[in-house]
Design an enzyme around this catalytic site. Structure first.
Site, PDB file in Angstrom:
ATOM      1  CD  GLU A 363      -3.331  -1.156   1.504  1.00  0.00           C
ATOM      2  OE1 GLU A 363      -3.795  -0.031   1.760  1.00  0.00           O
ATOM      3  OE2 GLU A 363      -3.949  -2.216   1.670  1.00  0.00           O
TER       4      GLU A 363
HETATM    5  N1  CAA Z   1      -6.133  11.864  -4.532  1.00  0.00           N
HETATM    6  C1  CAA Z   1      -6.494  12.327  -5.745  1.00  0.00           C
HETATM    7  N2  CAA Z   1      -5.630  12.474  -6.763  1.00  0.00           N
HETATM    8  C2  CAA Z   1      -4.361  12.134  -6.544  1.00  0.00           C
HETATM    9  C3  CAA Z   1      -3.904  11.643  -5.301  1.00  0.00           C
HETATM   10  C4  CAA Z   1      -4.863  11.510  -4.274  1.00  0.00           C
HETATM   11  N3  CAA Z   1      -4.534  11.032  -3.069  1.00  0.00           N
HETATM   12  N4  CAA Z   1      -2.588  11.396  -5.399  1.00  0.00           N
HETATM   13  C5  CAA Z   1      -2.216  11.722  -6.648  1.00  0.00           C
HETATM   14  N5  CAA Z   1      -3.286  12.160  -7.335  1.00  0.00           N
HETATM   15  C6  CAA Z   1      -3.334  12.649  -8.710  1.00  0.00           C
HETATM   16  C7  CAA Z   1      -2.405  13.863  -8.876  1.00  0.00           C
HETATM   17  O1  CAA Z   1      -3.040  15.048  -8.509  1.00  0.00           O
HETATM   18  C8  CAA Z   1      -2.113  13.794 -10.348  1.00  0.00           C
HETATM   19  O2  CAA Z   1      -3.190  14.322 -11.088  1.00  0.00           O
HETATM   20  P1  CAA Z   1      -2.993  15.626 -12.039  1.00  0.00           P
HETATM   21  O3  CAA Z   1      -1.929  15.280 -13.019  1.00  0.00           O
HETATM   22  O4  CAA Z   1      -4.339  15.814 -12.633  1.00  0.00           O
HETATM   23  O5  CAA Z   1      -2.575  16.728 -11.122  1.00  0.00           O
HETATM   24  C9  CAA Z   1      -2.098  12.292 -10.634  1.00  0.00           C
HETATM   25  O6  CAA Z   1      -2.824  11.669  -9.583  1.00  0.00           O
HETATM   26  C10 CAA Z   1      -0.714  11.714 -10.698  1.00  0.00           C
HETATM   27  O7  CAA Z   1      -0.085  12.042  -9.470  1.00  0.00           O
HETATM   28  P2  CAA Z   1       1.456  12.238  -9.373  1.00  0.00           P
HETATM   29  O8  CAA Z   1       1.946  13.169 -10.431  1.00  0.00           O
HETATM   30  O9  CAA Z   1       1.781  12.564  -7.958  1.00  0.00           O
HETATM   31  O10 CAA Z   1       1.934  10.763  -9.778  1.00  0.00           O
HETATM   32  P3  CAA Z   1       3.323  10.036  -9.631  1.00  0.00           P
HETATM   33  O11 CAA Z   1       3.491   9.181 -10.822  1.00  0.00           O
HETATM   34  O12 CAA Z   1       4.416  11.013  -9.313  1.00  0.00           O
HETATM   35  O13 CAA Z   1       3.122   9.020  -8.387  1.00  0.00           O
HETATM   36  C11 CAA Z   1       2.544   8.152  -6.256  1.00  0.00           C
HETATM   37  C12 CAA Z   1       2.358   9.249  -7.286  1.00  0.00           C
HETATM   38  C13 CAA Z   1       2.069   8.760  -4.944  1.00  0.00           C
HETATM   39  C14 CAA Z   1       3.997   7.700  -6.106  1.00  0.00           C
HETATM   40  C15 CAA Z   1       1.646   6.952  -6.648  1.00  0.00           C
HETATM   41  O14 CAA Z   1       2.068   6.379  -7.870  1.00  0.00           O
HETATM   42  C16 CAA Z   1       1.600   5.877  -5.585  1.00  0.00           C
HETATM   43  O15 CAA Z   1       0.874   5.996  -4.604  1.00  0.00           O
HETATM   44  N6  CAA Z   1       2.371   4.772  -5.764  1.00  0.00           N
HETATM   45  C17 CAA Z   1       2.304   3.635  -4.828  1.00  0.00           C
HETATM   46  C18 CAA Z   1       1.249   2.670  -5.256  1.00  0.00           C
HETATM   47  C19 CAA Z   1       0.768   1.828  -4.123  1.00  0.00           C
HETATM   48  O16 CAA Z   1       0.536   2.279  -3.014  1.00  0.00           O
HETATM   49  N7  CAA Z   1       0.571   0.531  -4.419  1.00  0.00           N
HETATM   50  C20 CAA Z   1       0.019  -0.341  -3.462  1.00  0.00           C
HETATM   51  C21 CAA Z   1      -0.618  -1.486  -4.166  1.00  0.00           C
HETATM   52  S1  CAA Z   1      -2.122  -1.994  -3.443  1.00  0.00           S
HETATM   53  C22 CAA Z   1      -1.706  -3.005  -2.162  1.00  0.00           C
HETATM   54  O17 CAA Z   1      -0.587  -3.105  -1.729  1.00  0.00           O
HETATM   55  C23 CAA Z   1      -2.874  -3.662  -1.556  1.00  0.00           C
HETATM   56  C24 CAA Z   1      -2.583  -4.935  -0.898  1.00  0.00           C
HETATM   57  O18 CAA Z   1      -2.777  -5.983  -1.493  1.00  0.00           O
HETATM   58  C25 CAA Z   1      -2.209  -4.990   0.510  1.00  0.00           C
END
Ligand code: CAA
Length: 380
Positions: A363
């Site tokens: 996550e």
């Molecule tokens: N709410 C709404 N929109 C959001 C947001 C949020 N919390 N976070 C990002 N966004 C939007 C941004 O505003 C952006 O939109 P715009 O271009 O329109 O402004 C878009 O999403 C892209 O955001 P970023 O430019 O910040 O994207 P990024 O490529 O730099 O990456 C990141 C962001 C936070 C690293 C994201 O990719 C991330 O969270 N990665 C980790 C993924 C993760 O947590 N995976 C877990 C897998 S599920 C799991 O583990 C479940 C399980 O089985 C236990």
């Protein structure tokens, strides 16, 4: 923020504690060793209302607040982190995602059964080449009339073979990058949906983690969650709440390890007195308790903000970042307090140490949490 728990919150915590001690504890070592999914235990968790805790009662949920969810997650995780990840994914990723963004038809068809635990769900975002970099989705959903054709591979999927309903994130318009990502509901047993081999893991070995393959799976348009292109926002919003769940899991693993370390240190004697009376051990316990209290406050703060309808993205990430690192440190120290006994399975702390590691990875890794927190700080 009120630091007093309500009667209802205390009752939820106590019920979760009883369940963990009486139902989960007896078989937890065997399930870990043999990688057995806690099927019967999860069924009972569902019956008690722990799998759809925050869902509106009109969809079969418990209508509880996020604070109660944190309290219950801590108690279950003290004993069995494999069971608590099933609980966390079902509550905060699957049920919450469907309740917040699903259509009424999707809620009636899926949420009503997911929230009671009649069936469980999975959340499918990670791919072989899209882990932290979640926008790099390769799974493709191509629209053909009233359905989509889904192709791709998902990795590390919790509840991979035990789920009945899968929320799958896929690219629908690669030209548009993250704005061309959509979310879908896929059911187990659909033609072309293949559950791959189970992962043999370091920790949370009772949980069921698989690779999933989608080969020309036909998904009706009515199973899309939100509009076309809403999938990445859906994943991020859902994960923000998920991170409170995993932070609470880490908190529980840490507090479970501390409770065991305290009990053992009061019994075990060395140099003529219980080892708890030696400063070398007593100071370790003091450090553990302080970090656990800080982790608990961060988890409760994030939950409190969620309950108040405020933004909790940064606070959820802070809670997960801090609690998962604390869980790692504390479980290592709990093994140390137990000495040689800590290195064998009967004393539980080695399992808690192995289970703690994943909380720094899934996550969103600790590094991803720092991205979320720092971007929040630096936003104009
Ligand atoms: N709410 C709404 N929109 C959001 C947001 C949020 N919390 N976070 C990002 N966004 C939007 C941004 O505003 C952006 O939109 P715009 O271009 O329109 O402004 C878009 O999403 C892209 O955001 P970023 O430019 O910040 O994207 P990024 O490529 O730099 O990456 C990141 C962001 C936070 C690293 C994201 O990719 C991330 O969270 N990665 C980790 C993924 C993760 O947590 N995976 C877990 C897998 S599920 C799991 O583990 C479940 C399980 O089985 C236990």
């Amino acid at each position: 923020m009120d630091f007093e728990l309500t009667e209802e919150q205390s009752a939820v915590r106590d019920a979760a504690r009883d369940f963990a001690q009486n139902v989960l504890l007896p078989g937890v070592i065997e399930r870990d060793e043999k990688q057995l999914f806690p099927t019967e235990e999860i069924r009972q968790l569902g019956e008690l209302g722990f799998l759809g805790m925050m869902v509106d009662p009109k969809y079969g949920g418990g209508g509880m607040d996020a604070v109660s969810y944190v309290l219950a997650m801590e108690e279950i995780s003290k004993v069995d982190a494999s069971a608590s990840v099933v609980m966390s994914v079902n509550n905060s990723l699957v049920c919450w995602g469907l309740e917040a963004y699903g259509t009424e038809e999707q809620k009636q068809k899926y949420l009503t059964r997911l929230s009671t635990g009649e069936i469980i769900g999975a959340f499918c975002l990670s791919e072989p080449e899209a882990g932290s970099d979640a926008t790099s989705q390769r799974t493709l959903a191509v629209r053909k009339g009233d359905h989509y054709i889904l192709n791709g591979t998902k990795n590390w999927i919790t509840n991979g073979s035990t789920a009945s309903v899968y929320l799958v994130i896929a690219q629908t318009d690669p030209e548009k990058g993250h704005k061309g990502i959509s979310a879908f509901i896929v059911e187990k047993g659909q033609e072309g949906f293949i559950v791959g081999a189970k992962e043999n893991k370091l920790g949370i070995r009772g949980s069921d983690t698989h690779t999933l393959m989608f080969q020309d799976v036909k998904v009706p348009v009515s199973n899309r969650i939100g509009e076309d292109g809403f999938g990445f926002t859906f994943a991020m919003k859902t994960l923000s709440g998920g991170r409170i769940g995993i932070a609470s899991q880490a908190l529980g693993i840490a507090s479970g390890a501390m409770e065991l370390a305290i009990a053992y240190s009061k019994e075990r004697e060395a140099f003529g007195k219980p080892i708890s009376r030696h400063q070398a051990i007593a100071f370790k316990l003091a450090d553990m308790a302080t970090e656990i209290e800080a982790a608990r406050l961060l988890c409760l703060q994030a939950a409190y903000l969620k309950d108040a309808g405020k933004n909790y993205d940064q606070e959820g990430s802070m809670a997960k970042l801090f609690a998962s690192s604390a869980a790692m440190r504390i479980t290592v120290e709990a093994v140390q307090v137990h000495g040689g006994y800590g290195f064998v399975k009967e004393y539980h702390v080695e399992r808690l140490m192995r289970d703690a590691k994943i909380t720094q990875i899934y996550e969103g890794t600790s590094e991803v949490q720092k991205m979320v927190i720092s971007r929040g700080l630096l936003r104009d």
